[in-house]
Design a protein around this motif. Structure first.
Motif, PDB file in Angstrom:
ATOM      1  N   VAL A 100      42.553  49.061   2.420  1.00 37.49           N
ATOM      2  CA  VAL A 100      42.261  50.442   2.059  1.00 37.49           C
ATOM      3  C   VAL A 100      41.036  50.918   2.841  1.00 37.49           C
ATOM      4  O   VAL A 100      41.034  51.991   3.446  1.00 37.49           O
ATOM      5  N   MET A 101      39.990  50.089   2.850  1.00 32.76           N
ATOM      6  CA  MET A 101      38.747  50.422   3.550  1.00 32.76           C
ATOM      7  C   MET A 101      39.006  50.717   5.031  1.00 32.76           C
ATOM      8  O   MET A 101      38.538  51.725   5.566  1.00 32.76           O
ATOM      9  N   ASN A 103      41.730  51.640   6.470  1.00 33.11           N
ATOM     10  CA  ASN A 103      42.488  52.877   6.623  1.00 33.11           C
ATOM     11  C   ASN A 103      41.608  54.105   6.467  1.00 33.11           C
ATOM     12  O   ASN A 103      41.759  55.076   7.205  1.00 33.11           O
ATOM     13  N   VAL A 104      40.711  54.052   5.497  1.00 32.75           N
ATOM     14  CA  VAL A 104      39.881  55.222   5.220  1.00 32.75           C
ATOM     15  C   VAL A 104      38.896  55.447   6.360  1.00 32.75           C
ATOM     16  O   VAL A 104      38.627  56.570   6.764  1.00 32.75           O
ATOM     17  N   ILE A 105      38.387  54.366   6.930  1.00 33.09           N
ATOM     18  CA  ILE A 105      37.424  54.474   8.026  1.00 33.09           C
ATOM     19  C   ILE A 105      38.126  54.752   9.355  1.00 33.09           C
ATOM     20  O   ILE A 105      37.614  55.481  10.204  1.00 33.09           O
ATOM     21  N   ALA A 106      39.325  54.224   9.515  1.00 33.44           N
ATOM     22  CA  ALA A 106      40.000  54.237  10.812  1.00 33.44           C
ATOM     23  C   ALA A 106      40.149  55.634  11.400  1.00 33.44           C
ATOM     24  O   ALA A 106      40.009  55.822  12.606  1.00 33.44           O
ATOM     25  N   GLY A 107      40.421  56.632  10.531  1.00 29.03           N
ATOM     26  CA  GLY A 107      40.624  57.992  11.012  1.00 29.03           C
ATOM     27  C   GLY A 107      39.435  58.482  11.806  1.00 29.03           C
ATOM     28  O   GLY A 107      39.566  58.997  12.914  1.00 29.03           O
ATOM     29  N   VAL A 137      38.226  59.762  -5.082  1.00 32.92           N
ATOM     30  CA  VAL A 137      39.663  59.809  -5.378  1.00 32.92           C
ATOM     31  C   VAL A 137      40.066  58.772  -6.433  1.00 32.92           C
ATOM     32  O   VAL A 137      41.253  58.569  -6.693  1.00 32.92           O
ATOM     33  N   GLY A 138      39.072  58.122  -7.025  1.00 30.43           N
ATOM     34  CA  GLY A 138      39.352  57.190  -8.131  1.00 30.43           C
ATOM     35  C   GLY A 138      39.908  55.857  -7.684  1.00 30.43           C
ATOM     36  O   GLY A 138      40.700  55.248  -8.398  1.00 30.43           O
ATOM     37  N   LEU A 139      39.511  55.395  -6.493  1.00 31.85           N
ATOM     38  CA  LEU A 139      40.031  54.109  -6.009  1.00 31.85           C
ATOM     39  C   LEU A 139      38.923  53.060  -5.836  1.00 31.85           C
ATOM     40  O   LEU A 139      39.116  52.075  -5.109  1.00 31.85           O
ATOM     41  N   SER A 140      37.789  53.257  -6.509  1.00 27.27           N
ATOM     42  CA  SER A 140      36.708  52.274  -6.400  1.00 27.27           C
ATOM     43  C   SER A 140      37.207  50.904  -6.834  1.00 27.27           C
ATOM     44  O   SER A 140      37.974  50.794  -7.787  1.00 27.27           O
ATOM     45  N   GLY A 141      36.788  49.900  -6.100  1.00 22.90           N
ATOM     46  CA  GLY A 141      37.181  48.533  -6.457  1.00 22.90           C
ATOM     47  C   GLY A 141      38.410  48.061  -5.693  1.00 22.90           C
ATOM     48  O   GLY A 141      38.728  46.879  -5.688  1.00 22.90           O
ATOM     49  N   LEU A 142      39.126  49.013  -5.056  1.00 26.26           N
ATOM     50  CA  LEU A 142      40.350  48.622  -4.328  1.00 26.26           C
ATOM     51  C   LEU A 142      40.127  48.605  -2.815  1.00 26.26           C
ATOM     52  O   LEU A 142      41.081  48.536  -2.046  1.00 26.26           O
ATOM     53  N   GLU A 143      38.856  48.649  -2.388  1.00 23.72           N
ATOM     54  CA  GLU A 143      38.529  48.737  -0.958  1.00 23.72           C
ATOM     55  C   GLU A 143      39.205  47.649  -0.124  1.00 23.72           C
ATOM     56  O   GLU A 143      39.665  47.887   0.988  1.00 23.72           O
ATOM     57  N   GLY A 144      39.221  46.424  -0.660  1.00 23.75           N
ATOM     58  CA  GLY A 144      39.708  45.286   0.110  1.00 23.75           C
ATOM     59  C   GLY A 144      41.208  45.047  -0.030  1.00 23.75           C
ATOM     60  O   GLY A 144      41.778  44.193   0.657  1.00 23.75           O
ATOM     61  N   ARG A 145      41.852  45.814  -0.896  1.00 28.20           N
ATOM     62  CA  ARG A 145      43.282  45.644  -1.152  1.00 28.20           C
ATOM     63  C   ARG A 145      44.102  46.112   0.043  1.00 28.20           C
ATOM     64  O   ARG A 145      43.772  47.117   0.677  1.00 28.20           O
ATOM     65  N   ARG A 146      45.166  45.384   0.370  1.00 28.15           N
ATOM     66  CA  ARG A 146      46.069  45.858   1.420  1.00 28.15           C
ATOM     67  C   ARG A 146      46.805  47.088   0.934  1.00 28.15           C
ATOM     68  O   ARG A 146      47.222  47.163  -0.229  1.00 28.15           O
ATOM     69  N   VAL A 147      46.997  48.058   1.826  1.00 25.71           N
ATOM     70  CA  VAL A 147      47.615  49.323   1.451  1.00 25.71           C
ATOM     71  C   VAL A 147      49.011  49.124   0.852  1.00 25.71           C
ATOM     72  O   VAL A 147      49.392  49.797  -0.095  1.00 25.71           O
TER      73      VAL A 147
END
Ligand code: ADP
Ligand code: ADP
Length: 244
Positions: A100-101, A103-107, A137-147
């Motif tokens: 997730v992290m 993806n969010v940074i990649a843009g 967006v309410g996704l704290s804690g899922l940074e390391g999860r695969r999309v």
């Protein structure tokens, strides 16, 4: 201000003798407007949205964003213009095998060395911004999860976090809630509405859900067979406007 003048697109091939996807569309969308584009399947909604940032090349007409011509601009100018225009899709277009992290940074950090994204090692400031966007967006804690381990609703919220990182002045959405259940659809639209309200982002979305479009948008554009059949505030969109 987004200005669209005489936009035309006729796809070739696929027995393309039929009607054009866009048959001369002209529009002005003021800064800070929240516009929903409605219309039946095949009306040209997706083509219209994609012509705005030239994911689809129109055959004729102009798109002008804040005085800068989008149509006809050379690649490096187009890149600068696209940096100001965020986009969310029905299929989120995330890198499904990465975190997730990442993806969010990649843009925003597309030029980062590849090892960073593979190892998930990012500059501290970028990581801080991404965590803050994910919290929004309410996704704290899922940074390391695969999309690909996220639900559809979580994936669309990750895509919104990516857009938050980009801080675009204009947000385009091509059916951004069509693949979501009612609860997640509401949640994603509410998020977009908050970005619109708090960051003054101009928003143009294709939506299928008329009720939700009326609730969130300040302006509705009805499209049928590549032409504008309605343009006004949601209160004026009556039953007869929806008949074809
Ligand atoms: P909507 O988003 O309202 O469903 P689209 O913009 O996707 O409408 O499509 C408008 C018309 O253009 C349709 O007739 C569709 O079949 C056609 N079309 C869209 N994309 C392509 C394409 N890549 N190649 C050929 N025809 C296309
Ligand atoms: P699909 O063929 O993809 O199921 P529909 O024909 O059901 O799409 O239309 C999608 C939604 O858009 C419907 O809820 C319909 O009321 C609305 N709609 C259809 N035509 C128009 C139009 N010309 N202007 C505004 N809204 C429209």
């Amino acid at each position: 201000m987004l200005e669209i003048k005489g936009l035309r697109k006729h796809y070739r091939g696929g027995g393309g003798a039929g009607t054009p996807a866009l048959d001369g569309i002209s529009l002005r969308i003021a800064e800070g407007e929240f516009t929903a584009v409605l219309g039946p399947s095949g009306a040209g909604k997706s083509t219209l949205i994609r012509c705005i940032n030239r994911l689809v090349e129109p055959d004729a007409g102009e798109v002008i964003w804040n005085g800068k011509p989008v149509t006809g601009s050379p690649p490096e100018e187009l890149r600068n213009i696209r940096a100001e225009i965020g986009m969310v899709f029905q299929q989120m277009q995330l890198l499904s095998r990465l975190s997730v992290m990442t993806n969010v940074i990649a843009g925003q950090f597309a030029r980062m060395p590849r090892w960073r994204s593979l190892l998930g090692v990012f500059p501290a400031e970028a990581a801080r911004q991404a965590r803050s966007a994910l919290a929004e967006v309410g996704l704290s804690g899922l940074e390391g999860r695969r999309v690909d381990a996220l639900s559809g609703g979580q994936q669309q919220r990750a895509a919104i976090a990516r857009v938050i990182m980009q801080q675009p002045k204009l947000l385009l959405g091509d059916e951004p809630i069509s693949s979501l259940d009612a609860v997640n659809a509401e949640r994603v639209l509410a998020l977009i509405a908050r970005l619109h309200r708090e960051k003054g982002m101009t928003v143009v979305l294709n939506l299928h859900n008329v009720a939700m479009a009326k609730r969130y948008a300040s302006r509705i554009i009805g499209l049928t067979a590549g032409r504008i059949t309605f343009d006004g505030p949601p209160e004026q969109l009556g039953e007869h406007e929806l008949k074809r």
